[in-house]
Design an enzyme around this catalytic site. Sequence first.
Site, mmCIF file in Angstrom:
data_model
loop_
_atom_site.group_PDB
_atom_site.id
_atom_site.type_symbol
_atom_site.label_atom_id
_atom_site.label_comp_id
_atom_site.label_asym_id
_atom_site.label_seq_id
_atom_site.Cartn_x
_atom_site.Cartn_y
_atom_site.Cartn_z
ATOM 1 N N SER A 1 0.867 -1.175 0.000
ATOM 2 C CA SER A 1 0.000 0.000 0.000
ATOM 3 C C SER A 1 0.905 1.226 0.000
ATOM 4 O O SER A 1 1.933 1.216 -0.687
ATOM 5 C CB SER A 1 -0.918 -0.066 1.222
ATOM 6 O OG SER A 1 -1.899 0.930 1.148
ATOM 7 N N HIS B 1 -2.831 -1.307 -3.252
ATOM 8 C CA HIS B 1 -3.992 -0.451 -3.008
ATOM 9 C C HIS B 1 -3.856 0.739 -3.948
ATOM 10 O O HIS B 1 -2.834 1.405 -3.972
ATOM 11 C CB HIS B 1 -4.004 0.052 -1.560
ATOM 12 C CG HIS B 1 -4.270 -1.038 -0.572
ATOM 13 N ND1 HIS B 1 -4.026 -0.904 0.764
ATOM 14 C CD2 HIS B 1 -4.760 -2.296 -0.738
ATOM 15 C CE1 HIS B 1 -4.368 -2.017 1.393
ATOM 16 N NE2 HIS B 1 -4.804 -2.884 0.502
ATOM 17 N N ASP C 1 -4.184 -4.731 6.108
ATOM 18 C CA ASP C 1 -4.410 -5.677 5.017
ATOM 19 C C ASP C 1 -3.122 -6.470 4.760
ATOM 20 O O ASP C 1 -2.033 -5.920 4.805
ATOM 21 C CB ASP C 1 -4.813 -4.877 3.755
ATOM 22 C CG ASP C 1 -5.503 -5.746 2.712
ATOM 23 O OD1 ASP C 1 -5.940 -6.855 3.055
ATOM 24 O OD2 ASP C 1 -5.603 -5.301 1.553
#
Lengths: 269, 194
Positions: free
Chosen positions: B18, B45, B138
Amino acid sequence: MISDRELEVLINEVFEYYGYDFSGYSRASLKRRVDRLYQIDGFTYFSDLLSKVRSEPGYVKHLVEEVTVNVTEMFRDPLFYKVVREEILPVLATKPFIRIWHAGCSTGEEVYSMAILLKEANLLHKSLLYATDINAIVLDTAKKGVFPLRMMKQYSENYMISGGKNDFSDYYTANYGLAKFSDEFTGKMVFSQHNLVSDGSFNEFDLIMCRNVLIYFDKNLQDRALQLFDNSLAFLGYLALGTKETIKFSTVQDRFQQLNREKIWKKVK
Amino acid sequence: MEEGKINVKCQVVIIGGSAGSLEVLLQLLPNLNTLNSFALVIVLHRKSGEDNLLENLIRLKTKVPVQDVDDKTPLEPGNIYIAPSDYHLLFEKDHTLSLDTSEKVNYSRPSIDVAFESAAEIYERTLVAILLSGANADGTKGLEIVKKSGGITVVQKPASAEVPFMPVNAIANMQPDYVLDINEILKFVTNINL
């Protein structure tokens, strides 16, 4: 987590008892959805899920609702709608009557988006939007034309990116956190339950919209659905799929011509 | 690769990241000339609706072919695949990639957990999963499942991460096989299947 074998047993039972055929669904996604249902409904043993399926028709309705994905939005992928507005509708405008099929319409957000485009192109009066889904519960929502008011800010932005020039809020009335879209739109829509796996062609259309539905099917079932669309499209009619869907791997490929970078194909044979 | 650690051939390397992970990839990828008979899948992401920007940027930085990911795209060794924005990325038994627009997981779609879990189920011991820099949780659960399925788990050394939350969270909640800085990750990936 349920096992691969258990998933196949469940698929068989749901088909034998209720006629819903999930055997052609993509396993990776289907398994995630069933696992999710298993957790939400608090099952410990697979056999409990199975006996509930066998004995409670109402539960299977719920299963179908939870296992199918119903994430949608108005003017989803606004640039796609811009192409429809600028390149597809001017062609459809030459027809005396326009028939559009939204296959797998879920709660209807994209159907209302299309109705708004038709109205702005001054075509709504001679159009009919057929909206179908396997899931009866989402169709009830779609028929009402009522969506959460909190979503309208994003939908209004999508609408503007799609080339919309009006005040988006003119199209609905806001009340108690809900946005109710004008009856003028609903009056041009026909909603009905239709299963892409087992039901056939029911009309001839100038445009078929089936966006982010085929991703849940395996290649064989995708091919069958695409043949159904081929059989349901008028010559030179359009087929619109989701931004990451393609007819590239299918047998109908040579009967269609892709328009541009958007996932829109014209039936040329 | 450490002696005795892998006797199985790796089929897929999946990288999740991310905030701060794109920079890591832009350092890694120019130094990779070929992939030794595995496919490299990247799950970042990214902003929804953003059109092929990431794919084009990565194409500029590597000699390895970057394939467009449509639904049911076949996964072939020697190629890079990037999860498209706004879809979860799933793996099928016939070695194709499936896409899914269901609810966001960890506020993310694509979610790294979802992709790691799905890859673990299909590729088991032949999977390597690498988690990079990022600002949310995540990836941790996904790494755990990769490990449980026999795959190899790698986490970027937090000190080398621009946003260390994601690697720190993974290390706090599971035992990755390796914790590596950017140079070590490069060496690790280069040595796979050698």
